[in-house]
Design a protein around this motif. Structure first.
Motif, PDB file in Angstrom:
ATOM      1  N   ASP A  78       0.825  -1.222   0.174  1.00 46.00           N
ATOM      2  CA  ASP A  78      -0.082   0.174   0.037  1.00 46.00           C
ATOM      3  C   ASP A  78       0.901   1.221  -0.043  1.00 46.00           C
ATOM      4  N   HIS A 123       1.883   4.700  -1.022  1.00 44.18           N
ATOM      5  CA  HIS A 123       1.471   5.998  -1.592  1.00 44.18           C
ATOM      6  C   HIS A 123       2.008   7.178  -0.410  1.00 44.18           C
ATOM      7  N   PRO A 124       1.827   8.178  -0.949  1.00 40.42           N
ATOM      8  CA  PRO A 124       2.421   9.354  -0.196  1.00 40.42           C
ATOM      9  C   PRO A 124       1.924   9.517   1.208  1.00 40.42           C
ATOM     10  N   TRP A 125       0.686   9.125   1.598  1.00 38.51           N
ATOM     11  CA  TRP A 125       0.017   9.405   2.676  1.00 38.51           C
ATOM     12  C   TRP A 125       0.436   8.181   3.555  1.00 38.51           C
ATOM     13  N   ASN A 126       1.110   7.246   3.116  1.00 38.65           N
ATOM     14  CA  ASN A 126       1.777   6.038   4.207  1.00 38.65           C
ATOM     15  C   ASN A 126       3.230   6.327   4.169  1.00 38.65           C
ATOM     16  N   PHE A 168       2.448   0.810  -7.628  1.00 38.98           N
ATOM     17  CA  PHE A 168       2.078   1.959  -7.071  1.00 38.98           C
ATOM     18  C   PHE A 168       3.386   3.142  -7.686  1.00 38.98           C
ATOM     19  N   GLU A 205       5.137   6.311 -11.867  1.00 37.41           N
ATOM     20  CA  GLU A 205       5.571   7.819 -11.321  1.00 37.41           C
ATOM     21  C   GLU A 205       6.603   8.469 -12.022  1.00 37.41           C
TER      22      GLU A 205
END
Length: 323
Positions: free
Chosen positions: A211, A213-216, A243, A247
């Motif tokens: 999982d 992503h930048p919020w993690n 993920f 990018e």
């Protein structure tokens, strides 16, 4: 009610006295609280028992936390991953009538969130992932419960969604989802076929976060920290790469990653399986919240907006997911 429950919980299960509990911005799976004392700050995650998704996030706590503890002691990830504190009785979690709880030392810093990763953060993320993926089925712990089985547990629920009694699904939800029925069912079929091929392959399994992503991700001082490890699995590394491959920094990332894994090349079939399964999972979780969780009006509107976003993305990129 929740604040009182948490206060009692702290004193009953942890050696923390006189803490002031302050709500924090939670994540997708759990509520979050800062428990501050005169000497130290702690971070408390609360998985609400009232939510339909909570069993998914909490079922494997006793399986994945020992792996995090092992990584803390035996890998180069110390200071780069958070590990829950044990309770007074030596357990990884505790619970009461409202929720299931994990306690951590507080990470002073800020989530990357909507910000782009800096060059240094990309380097540190590649270092974290390269180190994590060094470890696989040979670690000296019981990992069968974490091993990827390539199941798509929500596929049946999605297939049967349109067969439910009309009264069981709110009208606005049915209205949003109906135009995407054929695309969703086509993706379910594609993902299930890829799952069968992967089950019969010899693809390497490694420890994966699943999982990313930048919020993690948090910046704490000079160090990037990868948080929220509920999805820790033994899986093909594409479970993480999905993920990252799109990018703009991926070329820089993979150059550093290959210092530890020089022969790595993206497995296209595994990548498309994970991308497709994640899309279906996100759609199902939003539907599950709208149909079963009894959200208040603001939360429900937010969930509908997220569902709309996922459905639009599916429509715009269905050719990528279904090949």
């Amino acid at each position: 009610m929740v604040e009182i429950s948490i206060f009692l919980l702290k004193n009953r299960h942890y050696d923390i006295e006189g803490a002031k509990v302050i709500p924090q911005q939670g994540g997708w799976s759990a509520l979050a609280f800062k428990a501050g004392t005169a000497h130290q700050d702690y971070f408390l995650k609360m998985y609400e028992k009232s939510r339909a998704s909570t069993p998914k996030w909490t079922a494997l706590i006793d399986n994945y936390v020992p792996v995090l503890l092992w990584l803390l002691r035996h890998s180069g990830l110390k200071g780069k991953i958070p590990v829950p504190l044990l309770t007074k009785s030596g357990h990884y979690q505790c619970e009461d009538e409202n929720g299931i709880y994990l306690m951590y030392e507080y990470i002073h810093g800020a989530a990357i969130g909507g910000n782009a990763l800096t060059t240094e953060q990309v380097c540190q993320l590649a270092d974290i992932m390269g180190e994590l993926h060094r470890y696989g089925e040979d670690i000296p712990l019981a990992t069968d419960a974490l091993k990827e089985d390539f199941q798509v547990p929500f596929a049946r629920s999605l297939k049967e969604f349109w067969q439910q009694e009309h009264e069981a699904v709110p009208g606005d939800v049915r209205e949003r989802i109906n135009p995407y029925r054929e695309q969703i069912l086509a993706l379910v079929d594609s993902v299930e076929k890829r799952a069968e091929r992967l089950k019969n392959s010899n693809i390497r399994l490694a420890l994966c976060h699943t999982d990313i992503h930048p919020w993690n991700m948090m910046q704490s001082g000079q160090q990037l920290v990868l948080i929220d490890w509920e999805g820790l699995k033994l899986a093909p590394v594409e479970a993480d790469m999905m993920f990252l491959v799109d990018e703009p920094f991926f070329e820089s990332f993979i150059r550093i990653y290959r210092k530890r894994h020089p022969d790595y090349a993206v497995d296209a079939d595994a990548l498309q399986f994970y991308q497709g399964r994640r899309k279906l999972e996100d759609i199902w979780e939003f539907l599950e919240q709208l149909v079963y969780d009894g959200q208040d009006a603001p939360a429900r509107e937010e969930t509908l907006a997220h569902l709309n976003e996922e459905l639009r993305d599916l429509s715009n990129s269905i050719a990528t997911y279904v090949k």
